[in-house]
Design a protein around this motif. Structure first.
Motif, PDB file in Angstrom:
ATOM      1  N   VAL A 192       0.879  -1.168   0.000  1.00 53.66           N
ATOM      2  CA  VAL A 192       0.000   0.000   0.000  1.00 53.66           C
ATOM      3  C   VAL A 192       0.916   1.216   0.000  1.00 53.66           C
ATOM      4  O   VAL A 192       1.720   1.391   0.917  1.00 53.66           O
ATOM      5  CB  VAL A 192      -0.915   0.041   1.235  1.00 53.66           C
ATOM      6  N   GLN A 193       0.824   2.012  -1.030  1.00 56.55           N
ATOM      7  CA  GLN A 193       1.712   3.161  -1.175  1.00 56.55           C
ATOM      8  C   GLN A 193       0.940   4.445  -0.890  1.00 56.55           C
ATOM      9  O   GLN A 193      -0.134   4.661  -1.449  1.00 56.55           O
ATOM     10  CB  GLN A 193       2.281   3.208  -2.586  1.00 56.55           C
ATOM     11  N   VAL A 194       1.501   5.275  -0.022  1.00 53.01           N
ATOM     12  CA  VAL A 194       0.877   6.565   0.275  1.00 53.01           C
ATOM     13  C   VAL A 194       1.788   7.675  -0.233  1.00 53.01           C
ATOM     14  O   VAL A 194       2.905   7.864   0.275  1.00 53.01           O
ATOM     15  CB  VAL A 194       0.615   6.732   1.780  1.00 53.01           C
ATOM     16  N   MET A 195       1.327   8.385  -1.260  1.00 51.84           N
ATOM     17  CA  MET A 195       2.071   9.530  -1.788  1.00 51.84           C
ATOM     18  C   MET A 195       1.904  10.708  -0.846  1.00 51.84           C
ATOM     19  O   MET A 195       0.821  10.942  -0.320  1.00 51.84           O
ATOM     20  CB  MET A 195       1.554   9.889  -3.182  1.00 51.84           C
ATOM     21  N   ARG A 196       2.996  11.453  -0.642  1.00 49.17           N
ATOM     22  CA  ARG A 196       2.973  12.556   0.307  1.00 49.17           C
ATOM     23  C   ARG A 196       3.383  13.862  -0.361  1.00 49.17           C
ATOM     24  O   ARG A 196       3.967  13.864  -1.442  1.00 49.17           O
ATOM     25  CB  ARG A 196       3.889  12.219   1.485  1.00 49.17           C
ATOM     26  N   ALA A 197       3.042  14.977   0.290  1.00 46.68           N
ATOM     27  CA  ALA A 197       3.220  16.290  -0.315  1.00 46.68           C
ATOM     28  C   ALA A 197       4.678  16.631  -0.587  1.00 46.68           C
ATOM     29  O   ALA A 197       4.969  17.477  -1.443  1.00 46.68           O
ATOM     30  CB  ALA A 197       2.591  17.356   0.576  1.00 46.68           C
ATOM     31  N   ASP A 198       5.614  16.000   0.127  1.00 48.68           N
ATOM     32  CA  ASP A 198       7.035  16.268  -0.118  1.00 48.68           C
ATOM     33  C   ASP A 198       7.607  15.382  -1.219  1.00 48.68           C
ATOM     34  O   ASP A 198       8.808  15.292  -1.378  1.00 48.68           O
ATOM     35  CB  ASP A 198       7.834  16.104   1.175  1.00 48.68           C
ATOM     36  N   ARG A 199       6.730  14.716  -1.958  1.00 50.57           N
ATOM     37  CA  ARG A 199       7.071  13.846  -3.087  1.00 50.57           C
ATOM     38  C   ARG A 199       7.654  12.509  -2.645  1.00 50.57           C
ATOM     39  O   ARG A 199       8.089  11.710  -3.469  1.00 50.57           O
ATOM     40  CB  ARG A 199       8.027  14.538  -4.082  1.00 50.57           C
ATOM     41  N   SER A 200       7.669  12.251  -1.368  1.00 51.03           N
ATOM     42  CA  SER A 200       8.080  10.935  -0.892  1.00 51.03           C
ATOM     43  C   SER A 200       6.884   9.989  -0.914  1.00 51.03           C
ATOM     44  O   SER A 200       5.730  10.426  -0.967  1.00 51.03           O
ATOM     45  CB  SER A 200       8.636  11.023   0.534  1.00 51.03           C
ATOM     46  N   VAL A 201       7.171   8.699  -0.882  1.00 48.77           N
ATOM     47  CA  VAL A 201       6.124   7.684  -0.849  1.00 48.77           C
ATOM     48  C   VAL A 201       6.384   6.780   0.357  1.00 48.77           C
ATOM     49  O   VAL A 201       7.478   6.232   0.506  1.00 48.77           O
ATOM     50  CB  VAL A 201       6.104   6.831  -2.134  1.00 48.77           C
ATOM     51  N   ALA A 202       5.371   6.664   1.223  1.00 52.16           N
ATOM     52  CA  ALA A 202       5.454   5.729   2.338  1.00 52.16           C
ATOM     53  C   ALA A 202       4.955   4.377   1.838  1.00 52.16           C
ATOM     54  O   ALA A 202       3.773   4.236   1.501  1.00 52.16           O
ATOM     55  CB  ALA A 202       4.615   6.214   3.509  1.00 52.16           C
ATOM     56  N   VAL A 203       5.855   3.408   1.743  1.00 52.89           N
ATOM     57  CA  VAL A 203       5.501   2.090   1.221  1.00 52.89           C
ATOM     58  C   VAL A 203       5.208   1.154   2.390  1.00 52.89           C
ATOM     59  O   VAL A 203       6.101   0.792   3.159  1.00 52.89           O
ATOM     60  CB  VAL A 203       6.632   1.505   0.351  1.00 52.89           C
ATOM     61  N   PHE A 204       3.945   0.775   2.517  1.00 54.75           N
ATOM     62  CA  PHE A 204       3.512  -0.136   3.565  1.00 54.75           C
ATOM     63  C   PHE A 204       3.350  -1.542   2.990  1.00 54.75           C
ATOM     64  O   PHE A 204       3.073  -1.706   1.802  1.00 54.75           O
ATOM     65  CB  PHE A 204       2.178   0.314   4.158  1.00 54.75           C
ATOM     66  N   VAL A 205       3.506  -2.532   3.847  1.00 59.93           N
ATOM     67  CA  VAL A 205       3.266  -3.915   3.468  1.00 59.93           C
ATOM     68  C   VAL A 205       2.169  -4.470   4.375  1.00 59.93           C
ATOM     69  O   VAL A 205       2.193  -4.272   5.601  1.00 59.93           O
ATOM     70  CB  VAL A 205       4.551  -4.764   3.588  1.00 59.93           C
ATOM     71  N   VAL A 206       1.213  -5.148   3.768  1.00 60.54           N
ATOM     72  CA  VAL A 206       0.052  -5.652   4.498  1.00 60.54           C
ATOM     73  C   VAL A 206       0.444  -6.807   5.410  1.00 60.54           C
ATOM     74  O   VAL A 206       1.116  -7.755   4.990  1.00 60.54           O
ATOM     75  CB  VAL A 206      -1.048  -6.099   3.509  1.00 60.54           C
ATOM     76  N   ASP A 207       0.006  -6.724   6.670  1.00 57.41           N
ATOM     77  CA  ASP A 207       0.221  -7.788   7.641  1.00 57.41           C
ATOM     78  C   ASP A 207      -0.953  -8.756   7.688  1.00 57.41           C
ATOM     79  O   ASP A 207      -0.771  -9.968   7.781  1.00 57.41           O
ATOM     80  CB  ASP A 207       0.437  -7.199   9.037  1.00 57.41           C
ATOM     81  N   LYS A 208      -2.157  -8.220   7.625  1.00 60.16           N
ATOM     82  CA  LYS A 208      -3.342  -9.074   7.633  1.00 60.16           C
ATOM     83  C   LYS A 208      -4.565  -8.274   7.213  1.00 60.16           C
ATOM     84  O   LYS A 208      -4.556  -7.043   7.205  1.00 60.16           O
ATOM     85  CB  LYS A 208      -3.575  -9.692   9.009  1.00 60.16           C
ATOM     86  N   VAL A 209      -5.610  -9.009   6.852  1.00 59.04           N
ATOM     87  CA  VAL A 209      -6.908  -8.432   6.513  1.00 59.04           C
ATOM     88  C   VAL A 209      -7.936  -9.049   7.450  1.00 59.04           C
ATOM     89  O   VAL A 209      -7.992 -10.276   7.591  1.00 59.04           O
ATOM     90  CB  VAL A 209      -7.293  -8.700   5.043  1.00 59.04           C
ATOM     91  N   GLU A 210      -8.713  -8.213   8.087  1.00 57.26           N
ATOM     92  CA  GLU A 210      -9.702  -8.674   9.054  1.00 57.26           C
ATOM     93  C   GLU A 210     -11.106  -8.301   8.599  1.00 57.26           C
ATOM     94  O   GLU A 210     -11.328  -7.203   8.073  1.00 57.26           O
ATOM     95  CB  GLU A 210      -9.424  -8.048  10.419  1.00 57.26           C
TER      96      GLU A 210
END
Length: 217
Positions: free
Chosen positions: A144-162
């Motif tokens: 799951v990638q979250v684009m941010r205003a400073d042009r960086s991207v926070a790249v998350f990895v899914v642990d689980k779905v509930e």
């Protein structure tokens, strides 16, 4: 106000959010018995960021306003708006139009910082599916990638779905005081109760920050 009181107050807001989402997202099935339409087409699909270790938890990133969320595995590419609290103290909902709109709870952590950041989106609308129509299909290890205003991207990895019943929304898990940067994606799910015009469950995705990413262009 004690930390426990704040948590319970936040919990009340989350439960209210669940109820509002469940009422507002059950529209497409009310008037017809036709099969549900397919997912919203991503307007700007992006690939997964290569070389991101799925098991690694990255250090917190500097604060920067989130502007978009991408989920490559299900074709989500959606702008993010800020969500606050409504007059009843519940978390605001993103608008139904455009359907490809998600929202970030601005009174929680910024995605990429320490803590549990929360992003919500509708499952469907009166006319068809919405941004998180396929959230239930996300798998452990997906990005799951979250684009941010400073042009960086926070790249998350899914642990689980509930898949949690609406009546027992896991408040403390969703709003946990994490020691690392985490993310929760929330929408409605389960079967649709035509008597109360709402879905009976919530779909919740839990993820951790795996890496910051800085696009070259």
């Amino acid at each position: 106000m004690s930390s426990e009181q704040r948590l319970l107050r936040t919990g009340a807001a989350v439960v209210s959010l669940a109820g509002l989402l469940l009422i507002g997202l059950g529209i497409s099935g009310i008037f017809s018995d036709e099969p549900e339409p397919g997912p919203v087409a991503a307007t700007n699909p992006v690939p997964s960021v290569p070389g991101v270790p799925s098991g690694k938890v990255a250090a917190p990133m500097r604060a920067a306003k989130p502007t978009a969320v991408y989920i490559p595995s299900i074709g989500v590419a959606a702008p993010l708006m800020e969500l606050g609290l409504d007059a009843q103290g519940a978390i605001e909902n993103p608008p139904f139009d455009p359907p490809n709109q998600a929202g970030w709870y601005r009174y929680g952590p910024v995605p990429g910082q320490r803590g549990a950041a929360v992003i919500t989106g509708h499952l469907d609308t009166r006319s068809g599916p919405a941004v998180f129509a396929n959230l239930k299909n996300v798998k452990r290890g997906d990005q799951v990638q979250v684009m941010r205003a400073d042009r960086s991207v926070a790249v998350f990895v899914v642990d689980k779905v509930e898949h949690a019943p609406k009546r027992s929304f896991p408040v403390r898990k969703v709003y946990a005081k994490l020691t690392y940067p985490g993310l929760r994606l929330v929408t409605c799910g389960g079967t649709f109760d035509r008597q109360v015009h709402s879905y009976v469950d919530n779909t919740i995705v839990y993820a951790h920050l795996a890496a910051p990413y800085y696009p070259k262009s």
